[in-house]
Design a protein around this motif. Structure first.
Motif, PDB file in Angstrom:
ATOM      1  N   UNK A  38     -38.158 -56.585 -57.289  1.00 41.48           N
ATOM      2  CA  UNK A  38     -39.177 -56.749 -56.456  1.00 41.48           C
ATOM      3  C   UNK A  38     -39.347 -58.222 -56.129  1.00 41.48           C
ATOM      4  N   UNK A  39     -39.414 -58.928 -55.125  1.00 43.34           N
ATOM      5  CA  UNK A  39     -39.756 -60.347 -54.967  1.00 43.34           C
ATOM      6  C   UNK A  39     -40.918 -60.762 -55.835  1.00 43.34           C
ATOM      7  N   UNK A  40     -41.042 -61.766 -56.668  1.00 41.55           N
ATOM      8  CA  UNK A  40     -42.012 -62.421 -57.287  1.00 41.55           C
ATOM      9  C   UNK A  40     -42.669 -63.496 -56.761  1.00 41.55           C
ATOM     10  N   UNK A  41     -42.223 -64.233 -55.844  1.00 44.52           N
ATOM     11  CA  UNK A  41     -42.666 -65.382 -55.342  1.00 44.52           C
ATOM     12  C   UNK A  41     -43.732 -65.032 -54.178  1.00 44.52           C
ATOM     13  N   UNK A  42     -44.279 -64.089 -53.894  1.00 44.78           N
ATOM     14  CA  UNK A  42     -45.221 -63.755 -52.785  1.00 44.78           C
ATOM     15  C   UNK A  42     -45.624 -62.232 -53.240  1.00 44.78           C
ATOM     16  N   UNK A  43     -46.890 -61.996 -52.545  1.00 48.54           N
ATOM     17  CA  UNK A  43     -47.496 -60.591 -52.688  1.00 48.54           C
ATOM     18  C   UNK A  43     -48.069 -60.459 -51.218  1.00 48.54           C
ATOM     19  N   UNK A  44     -47.966 -59.173 -51.040  1.00 51.47           N
ATOM     20  CA  UNK A  44     -48.530 -58.509 -49.795  1.00 51.47           C
ATOM     21  C   UNK A  44     -49.916 -58.352 -50.086  1.00 51.47           C
ATOM     22  N   UNK A  45     -50.690 -58.783 -49.089  1.00 50.42           N
ATOM     23  CA  UNK A  45     -52.264 -58.403 -49.383  1.00 50.42           C
ATOM     24  C   UNK A  45     -52.889 -57.917 -48.334  1.00 50.42           C
ATOM     25  N   UNK A  46     -54.060 -57.580 -48.436  1.00 49.02           N
ATOM     26  CA  UNK A  46     -54.913 -57.200 -47.222  1.00 49.02           C
ATOM     27  C   UNK A  46     -56.315 -57.952 -47.320  1.00 49.02           C
ATOM     28  N   UNK A  47     -56.488 -58.687 -46.423  1.00 45.89           N
ATOM     29  CA  UNK A  47     -57.844 -59.292 -46.197  1.00 45.89           C
ATOM     30  C   UNK A  47     -58.610 -58.815 -44.805  1.00 45.89           C
ATOM     31  N   UNK A  48     -59.995 -59.057 -44.968  1.00 44.44           N
ATOM     32  CA  UNK A  48     -60.687 -58.742 -43.745  1.00 44.44           C
ATOM     33  C   UNK A  48     -61.179 -59.830 -43.205  1.00 44.44           C
ATOM     34  N   UNK A  49     -60.852 -60.105 -41.701  1.00 45.13           N
ATOM     35  CA  UNK A  49     -61.534 -61.117 -41.128  1.00 45.13           C
ATOM     36  C   UNK A  49     -62.144 -60.602 -39.742  1.00 45.13           C
ATOM     37  N   UNK A  50     -63.001 -61.608 -39.166  1.00 47.00           N
ATOM     38  CA  UNK A  50     -63.850 -61.148 -37.980  1.00 47.00           C
ATOM     39  C   UNK A  50     -62.672 -61.102 -36.737  1.00 47.00           C
ATOM     40  N   UNK A  51     -63.138 -60.422 -35.745  1.00 51.67           N
ATOM     41  CA  UNK A  51     -62.052 -60.420 -34.803  1.00 51.67           C
ATOM     42  C   UNK A  51     -61.769 -61.667 -34.069  1.00 51.67           C
ATOM     43  N   UNK A  52     -62.982 -62.407 -33.776  1.00 46.65           N
ATOM     44  CA  UNK A  52     -62.890 -63.378 -33.116  1.00 46.65           C
ATOM     45  C   UNK A  52     -62.369 -64.541 -34.082  1.00 46.65           C
ATOM     46  N   UNK A  53     -62.218 -64.341 -35.251  1.00 51.33           N
ATOM     47  CA  UNK A  53     -61.452 -65.500 -36.263  1.00 51.33           C
ATOM     48  C   UNK A  53     -59.811 -64.878 -35.823  1.00 51.33           C
ATOM     49  N   UNK A  54     -59.654 -63.844 -35.765  1.00 48.16           N
ATOM     50  CA  UNK A  54     -58.306 -63.442 -35.637  1.00 48.16           C
ATOM     51  C   UNK A  54     -57.752 -63.994 -34.476  1.00 48.16           C
ATOM     52  N   UNK A  55     -58.448 -63.992 -33.373  1.00 50.22           N
ATOM     53  CA  UNK A  55     -58.201 -64.288 -32.167  1.00 50.22           C
ATOM     54  C   UNK A  55     -57.924 -65.627 -32.108  1.00 50.22           C
ATOM     55  N   UNK A  56     -58.713 -66.315 -32.865  1.00 48.39           N
ATOM     56  CA  UNK A  56     -58.611 -67.966 -32.718  1.00 48.39           C
ATOM     57  C   UNK A  56     -57.277 -68.235 -33.794  1.00 48.39           C
ATOM     58  N   UNK A  57     -57.033 -67.524 -34.794  1.00 50.58           N
ATOM     59  CA  UNK A  57     -55.597 -67.846 -35.325  1.00 50.58           C
ATOM     60  C   UNK A  57     -54.644 -67.546 -34.586  1.00 50.58           C
ATOM     61  N   UNK A  58     -54.764 -66.257 -33.833  1.00 42.55           N
ATOM     62  CA  UNK A  58     -53.450 -65.854 -32.975  1.00 42.55           C
ATOM     63  C   UNK A  58     -53.388 -66.895 -31.957  1.00 42.55           C
ATOM     64  N   UNK A  59     -54.179 -67.490 -31.266  1.00 51.11           N
ATOM     65  CA  UNK A  59     -54.348 -68.597 -30.412  1.00 51.11           C
ATOM     66  C   UNK A  59     -53.572 -69.650 -30.901  1.00 51.11           C
ATOM     67  N   UNK A  60     -53.878 -70.157 -32.122  1.00 48.39           N
ATOM     68  CA  UNK A  60     -53.485 -71.216 -32.742  1.00 48.39           C
ATOM     69  C   UNK A  60     -51.806 -71.017 -32.998  1.00 48.39           C
ATOM     70  N   UNK A  61     -51.306 -69.879 -33.249  1.00 51.02           N
ATOM     71  CA  UNK A  61     -49.914 -69.559 -33.521  1.00 51.02           C
ATOM     72  C   UNK A  61     -49.266 -69.539 -32.232  1.00 51.02           C
ATOM     73  N   UNK A  62     -49.817 -69.098 -30.867  1.00 51.03           N
ATOM     74  CA  UNK A  62     -49.207 -69.005 -29.975  1.00 51.03           C
ATOM     75  C   UNK A  62     -49.098 -70.376 -29.180  1.00 51.03           C
ATOM     76  N   UNK A  63     -50.175 -71.331 -29.760  1.00 53.53           N
ATOM     77  CA  UNK A  63     -49.988 -72.710 -29.453  1.00 53.53           C
ATOM     78  C   UNK A  63     -48.983 -73.523 -30.046  1.00 53.53           C
ATOM     79  N   UNK A  64     -48.611 -73.205 -31.591  1.00 50.85           N
ATOM     80  CA  UNK A  64     -47.501 -73.746 -31.914  1.00 50.85           C
ATOM     81  C   UNK A  64     -46.380 -73.490 -31.547  1.00 50.85           C
ATOM     82  N   UNK A  65     -46.204 -72.048 -31.206  1.00 50.90           N
ATOM     83  CA  UNK A  65     -44.965 -71.452 -30.699  1.00 50.90           C
ATOM     84  C   UNK A  65     -44.579 -72.141 -29.363  1.00 50.90           C
TER      85      UNK A  65
END
Length: 94
Positions: A38-65
């Motif tokens: 198994x890879x040791x250089x990263x771990x898969x995690x689960x975090x909670x985020x507000x939907x408005x923060x996820x929308x902002x994050x996704x908008x930023x990713x879309x802008x970068x793309x």
């Protein structure tokens, strides 16, 4: 049906000779087809985020793309942001 009997029934329904089951439950494989570690250089995690923060994050990713950064994604942007944080500037009530 109890959780234990449901688990047992599920386990019995998976035939060890079944190609799909062995592909799904065999674990990671190296490029040469052998079982890899198994890879040791990263771990898969689960975090909670507000939907408005996820929308902002996704908008930023879309802008970068849109700027041509085709490999931009949520985790890459969060990793970048972590590198930019000045802990002395973080508000007390965070």
């Amino acid at each position: 049906m109890s959780d234990q009997s449901h688990y047992t029934a599920t386990a019995k329904s998976i035939d060890s000779d079944d190609a799909l089951a062995s592909a799904l439950y065999a674990g990671p494989k190296a490029i040469d087809g052998t079982k890899g570690d198994k890879p040791t250089h990263y771990k898969v995690i689960c975090i909670s985020m507000y939907t408005k923060d996820l929308k902002r994050l996704d908008d930023m990713v879309d802008a970068l793309k849109a700027k041509g950064m085709t490999k931009a994604n949520r985790s890459a942007l969060i990793r970048y942001a972590l590198g930019e944080v000045d802990l002395d500037q973080v508000p007390q009530g965070i």
